[in-house]
Design an enzyme around this catalytic site. Structure first.
Site, PDB file in Angstrom:
ATOM      1  N   ASN A  14     -18.388  -6.735   4.627  1.00 58.39           N
ATOM      2  CA  ASN A  14     -18.507  -6.513   3.174  1.00 58.39           C
ATOM      3  C   ASN A  14     -18.700  -7.836   2.437  1.00 58.39           C
ATOM      4  O   ASN A  14     -19.459  -7.898   1.467  1.00 58.39           O
ATOM      5  CB  ASN A  14     -17.288  -5.763   2.633  1.00 58.39           C
ATOM      6  CG  ASN A  14     -17.408  -4.264   2.830  1.00 58.39           C
ATOM      7  OD1 ASN A  14     -18.191  -3.603   2.154  1.00 58.39           O
ATOM      8  ND2 ASN A  14     -16.652  -3.724   3.778  1.00 58.39           N
ATOM      9  N   LEU A  87      -0.433  -8.135  -1.910  1.00 60.94           N
ATOM     10  CA  LEU A  87      -0.197  -9.200  -2.891  1.00 60.94           C
ATOM     11  C   LEU A  87       1.079  -8.912  -3.679  1.00 60.94           C
ATOM     12  O   LEU A  87       1.381  -7.751  -3.988  1.00 60.94           O
ATOM     13  CB  LEU A  87      -1.397  -9.306  -3.834  1.00 60.94           C
ATOM     14  CG  LEU A  87      -2.709  -9.738  -3.150  1.00 60.94           C
ATOM     15  CD1 LEU A  87      -3.906  -9.501  -4.077  1.00 60.94           C
ATOM     16  CD2 LEU A  87      -2.635 -11.202  -2.709  1.00 60.94           C
ATOM     17  N   ASN A 101     -10.426  -3.839  -4.991  1.00 66.36           N
ATOM     18  CA  ASN A 101     -10.331  -3.640  -3.539  1.00 66.36           C
ATOM     19  C   ASN A 101     -11.316  -2.552  -3.139  1.00 66.36           C
ATOM     20  O   ASN A 101     -11.679  -1.703  -3.953  1.00 66.36           O
ATOM     21  CB  ASN A 101      -8.901  -3.202  -3.195  1.00 66.36           C
ATOM     22  CG  ASN A 101      -8.709  -2.947  -1.717  1.00 66.36           C
ATOM     23  OD1 ASN A 101      -9.136  -3.726  -0.870  1.00 66.36           O
ATOM     24  ND2 ASN A 101      -8.071  -1.829  -1.374  1.00 66.36           N
ATOM     25  N   HIS A 103     -11.547   0.557  -0.420  1.00 65.28           N
ATOM     26  CA  HIS A 103     -10.681   1.318   0.486  1.00 65.28           C
ATOM     27  C   HIS A 103     -11.527   2.352   1.241  1.00 65.28           C
ATOM     28  O   HIS A 103     -12.356   3.030   0.636  1.00 65.28           O
ATOM     29  CB  HIS A 103      -9.593   2.024  -0.334  1.00 65.28           C
ATOM     30  CG  HIS A 103      -8.582   2.702   0.523  1.00 65.28           C
ATOM     31  ND1 HIS A 103      -7.535   2.014   1.109  1.00 65.28           N
ATOM     32  CD2 HIS A 103      -8.470   3.988   0.937  1.00 65.28           C
ATOM     33  CE1 HIS A 103      -6.824   2.857   1.846  1.00 65.28           C
ATOM     34  NE2 HIS A 103      -7.365   4.063   1.754  1.00 65.28           N
TER      35      HIS A 103
HETATM   36  C1  GRF Z   1     -13.562  -1.888   5.235  1.00 66.61           C
HETATM   37  O1  GRF Z   1     -13.778  -0.628   5.823  1.00 66.61           O
HETATM   38  C2  GRF Z   1     -12.683  -1.776   4.008  1.00 66.61           C
HETATM   39  O2  GRF Z   1     -12.709  -0.535   3.412  1.00 66.61           O
HETATM   40  C3  GRF Z   1     -11.317  -1.994   4.562  1.00 66.61           C
HETATM   41  O3  GRF Z   1     -11.475  -2.915   5.605  1.00 66.61           O
HETATM   42  C4  GRF Z   1     -12.794  -2.816   6.154  1.00 66.61           C
HETATM   43  C5  GRF Z   1     -13.345  -4.210   6.173  1.00 66.61           C
HETATM   44  O4  GRF Z   1     -14.511  -4.335   6.924  1.00 66.61           O
HETATM   45  N1  GRF Z   1     -10.422  -2.383   3.492  1.00 66.61           N
HETATM   46  P1  GRF Z   1     -15.305  -5.701   6.938  1.00 66.61           P
HETATM   47  O5  GRF Z   1     -14.348  -6.823   7.345  1.00 66.61           O
HETATM   48  O6  GRF Z   1     -15.864  -5.935   5.572  1.00 66.61           O
HETATM   49  O7  GRF Z   1     -16.368  -5.516   7.952  1.00 66.61           O
END
Ligand code: GRF
Length: 189
Positions: A14, A87, A101, A103
């Site tokens: 991400n 946090l 965030n 999720h």
């Molecule tokens: C994602 O699926 C997000 O929703 C969760 O952790 C995962 C992170 O994936 N909180 P990446 O490290 O961005 O590949």
């Protein structure tokens, strides 16, 4: 220019998507000033590969206060992109409406303490849910309880496994995260 601080704990796909969509201007007027990790992880490497400043603050009870000391004052948005520490309330309150965030479920379902990664996907399969998805939301003191900014769902089929759900969720995350960030930074309410 809006200054972003991104927090990561994992592979950082991400984070990569945010880097790429700032580059191609799907997210406008934004710059990542700092990437902070709470453990060694590939997310840190991704940031370094793009010449973004990185800091590793080991997870633990001092994480939030240590983060407070180094976070630039001109930060416009703190983005949790696969970040696993909780946090502290004082930190969250001092950055009210400026922490978001992503999720891997359709909040308010499958949120809260212990609901992360494969735990979420296992629970969705166990409950025979017909749909799942991803949610971008504000971070408040209650875990995964902040207001949703953007959410998108997909159909869960009989053949889905926690692994296929994780894949489908990631696809949706790559779609909605840049849109949500751009909206928060650039679209007047
Ligand atoms: C994602 O699926 C997000 O929703 C969760 O952790 C995962 C992170 O994936 N909180 P990446 O490290 O961005 O590949």
């Amino acid at each position: 220019m809006n200054n972003l601080v991104i927090l990561v704990s994992g592979s950082g796909t991400n984070l990569q998507r945010i880097i790429d969509t700032i580059d191609n201007e799907e997210i406008q007027n934004a710059k990542i000033s700092l990437v902070v990790a709470d453990r060694e992880c590939y997310g840190l490497e991704r940031a370094k590969n793009h010449n973004i400043e990185t800091v590793l603050i080991p997870r633990g009870k001092n994480f939030s206060s240590d983060l407070s000391k180094i976070i630039p004052e001109n930060t416009d948005l703190i983005v949790l992109a696969g970040f696993l520490s909780i946090l502290k309330p004082e930190f969250v309150e001092s950055w009210e409406n400026k922490i978001i965030n992503i999720h891997p479920a359709l909040l308010p379902k499958y949120g809260g303490k212990g609901m992360w990664g494969h735990h979420v996907h296992n629970a969705v399969i166990e409950a025979k849910e017909k749909e799942s998805g991803a949610t971008v939301h504000f971070v408040t003191v209650g875990i995964d309880e902040g207001e949703a900014i953007l959410q998108k769902s997909f159909e869960v089929t009989e053949n889905d496994t926690p692994e296929t759900l994780a894949e489908k969720v990631h696809k949706i995350e790559y779609e909605i995260f840049p849109i949500a960030i751009n909206k928060l930074l650039n679209v007047p309410i």
